[in-house]
Design an enzyme around this catalytic site. Structure first.
Site, short mmCIF file in Angstrom:
data_model
loop_
_atom_site.label_atom_id
_atom_site.label_comp_id
_atom_site.label_asym_id
_atom_site.label_seq_id
_atom_site.Cartn_x
_atom_site.Cartn_y
_atom_site.Cartn_z
CD GLU A 1 -2.88 1.16 2.39
OE1 GLU A 1 -2.95 0.16 3.13
OE2 GLU A 1 -3.70 2.09 2.42
CG ASN B 1 -7.94 2.36 5.14
OD1 ASN B 1 -8.74 1.49 4.84
ND2 ASN B 1 -7.53 2.54 6.40
CG ASN C 1 -9.43 -1.29 1.42
OD1 ASN C 1 -9.02 -2.45 1.54
ND2 ASN C 1 -9.29 -0.39 2.38
CD GLU C 2 -10.31 -2.51 5.86
OE1 GLU C 2 -10.26 -1.41 6.41
OE2 GLU C 2 -9.63 -3.49 6.23
CE1 TYR D 1 -3.62 -6.12 8.96
CE2 TYR D 1 -5.83 -5.20 8.81
CZ TYR D 1 -4.58 -5.43 8.25
OH TYR D 1 -4.30 -4.97 6.99
CD GLU E 1 -6.10 -4.61 4.12
OE1 GLU E 1 -5.99 -4.29 5.33
OE2 GLU E 1 -6.52 -3.84 3.25
CD GLN F 1 0.35 -2.09 4.07
OE1 GLN F 1 1.27 -1.48 3.57
NE2 GLN F 1 -0.81 -1.48 4.40
#
Ligand code: AHR
Length: 514
Positions: free
Chosen positions: A27, A72, A172-173, A269, A317, A375
């Site tokens: 990212e 993001n 994304n999200e 996460y 992710e 990442q």
């Protein structure tokens, strides 16, 4: 000493392991791109500015696919800012992370980097500040051969060959209030449907045939993950399993765009609120539950349509992230350029959790068709760098690299016969049979026996353990403290693979015929 007895048989299989489960994520955030993979002034940089010390580690890690450019970040990104002559590219504010984006690295540089490191690119389109028009234009720029304004622009930029990017994330999200352009599930689902439709119409050679259109519009739908003529399109699932809207979000999004997409994404996460290694390891079980739940929801949507189509999953992710805090806790004011953000230092228990998560992915090989650790460099990453200086492996590097190297082919369905229930997975790739097992016991070894009598293997080729009873042990630039160690005495006798798994360790036992 604890013992565990398992059995494997060639007829009991889960599915083909998609190499894309060994993916990662780059990212435009912190030092992942700048001073991570790209640092023109670094002593090891090539003529493109790509750090070769990092590129070597990336190859050793065995990464197959890399998601880009966010995260993001993508929800406020104009892809046009990152193509063409570097001197003409604008410097912009990145509102996702409160930083300044110089745009000296963009789409074509990323593609060059992917080609050099032999990695498949996975792109995300901006469905935050932009929408279906941008999505179709971006696919045309990247993938159309030529003869149109946007494909000719790519030629002008020095790339006559289409990039041929197959895998695309639709935003994304989009459920997260922190996301630029977040929206309610059904609204996002309708946007994903329309974006997917035009992206396919730009790219897919067969997209205008009657059969294809009928299939897309009438509740049939197919996934064409292995057919390079078709895009693979992933809709956003929830940002994590703790979101209030979780599960309902997946249902509503897929109910809107089921026919047009192939994949639903999952993000996770791992945290450690109770602070013990034992409770931390339960993240592995939660991941297993999360995947099973999303499969159930996707299949429920299929059932409402009486559709045989199966939506696949992309855990695009995932990692451990709890020690280094949120960027807002550490960010300096004034929109700094590539500041260090969430540079998590991983320890031995993090390597156990990452290894355990890889076992979960293998055991869902029939439905999880992609996964990206977040990442790749510096940001919650297996590889760390100093600007202008060294690059090194974090603890979590090792289970990932070993799983990617040996966990290929077909995932086998193991039978648990007796003794301790381990985190256990097995694969068969040609003649090679590999067993992965995590011993969560922090003090005791576990005597593992696996009935492999039907598999035609006689020799233990590789027997390695990653772990340490000091579960807080970390790696440094100087010391690879979690480097894999040999498991002495691993053997095949009387049709059984036998090995003693050290305490607090993730193990690989890879076997061949004699
Ligand atoms: O990987 C860091 C961030 O975590 C990503 O940008 C975002 O998608 C997630 O919330």
């Amino acid at each position: 000493m604890a013992h565990a007895l398992y059995s494997l048989h060639p007829s009991f299989t889960i599915g083909e392991v998609d190499p894309r489960i060994y993916g990662s994520f780059v990212e435009h955030m912190g030092r992942c791109v700048y001073t991570g993979i790209f640092e023109p002034d670094h002593p090891s940089a090539d003529e493109n500015g790509f750090r070769q010390d990092v590129a070597e580690l990336v190859k050793e890690l065995g990464v197959t696919v890399v998601r880009y450019p966010g995260g993001n970040f993508v929800s406020g990104y104009n892809w046009e800012d990152g193509v063409g002559p570097v001197k003409d590219r604008p410097v912009r504010l990145d509102l996702a992370w409160g930083t300044r984006e110089p745009n000296t690295f963009g789409t074509n540089e990323f593609i060059d980097w992917c080609r050099q490191t032999e990695i498949e690119p996975m792109f995300a389109v901006n469905l935050g500040t932009r929408g279906i028009d941008d999505a179709r234009r971006f696919v045309e720029y990247c993938n159309h051969p030529g003869g149109t304004e946007l494909s000719d622009l790519r030629h002008e930029h020095g790339y006559p060959e289409p990039h041929g990017i197959k895998f695309w994330c639709l935003g994304n999200e989009m459920d997260g209030p922190w996301q630029i352009g977040a929206r309610p599930a059904r609204e996002y689902g309708r946007l994903a449907l329309q974006a997917a439709k035009v992206m396919r119409w730009v790219n897919d050679e067969l997209a205008h045939t009657r059969d294809y259109l009928a299939n897309m519009g009438q509740g049939g739908g197919r996934t064409q993950l292995d057919d390079d003529r078709f895009l693979t399109l992933a809709a956003c699932g929830s940002s994590n399993r703790e979101m209030k809207t979780y599960a309902r979000w997946e249902y509503d999004v897929l109910d809107e765009c089921f026919e047009a997409v192939d994949i639903i994404s999952l993000h996770t996460y791992f945290k450690n609120p109770e602070g013990t290694t034992e409770s931390f390891l339960e993240n592995i079980d939660r991941l297993d539950d999360y995947i099973s739940e999303v499969i159930a929801i996707a299949d429920a949507v299929a059932a409402t349509r009486r559709s045989p189509k199966r939506i696949m999953l992309s855990l695009d992710e995932w990692n451990v992230w709890y020690k280094s805090g949120h960027p807002v806790d550490t960010l300096d004011e004034g929109f700094p350029e590539h500041p260090p953000l969430i540079e998590e230092v991983f320890d031995a228990k993090d390597a156990m959790v990452v290894g355990g998560a890889l076992i979960v992915l293998l055991n869902h090989a029939d439905r999880v068709k992609a996964a990206c650790t977040a990442q790749l460099v510096n940001i919650i990453a297996p590889i760390m760098t100093e600007p202008g200086g060294r690059a090194w492996k974090q603890t979590i590097f090792h289970p990932f690299a070993l799983a990617s190297k040996y966990g290929r082919g077909t995932a086998l369905r193991a039978g648990h016969q007796d003794g301790a229930k381990l985190d256990f997975a097995a694969t068969r790739d040609g003649d090679r049979v590999t067993v992965f097992a995590l011993n969560r016991d922090l003090k005791e070894s576990c005597e593992l026996r696996v009935d492999v009598s039907g598999l035609g293997i006689d020799n233990v080729d590789v027997a390695l353990a990653v772990g340490n009873t000091d579960t807080e042990l970390t790696n440094t630039a100087e010391a690879d403290n979690l480097a894999p160690v040999n498991i002495e005495g691993a053997k095949i006798e009387d049709g059984h693979l036998v090995a003693s798994l050290p305490p607090a360790s993730w193990c690989v036992l890879s076997c061949l015929p004699g």
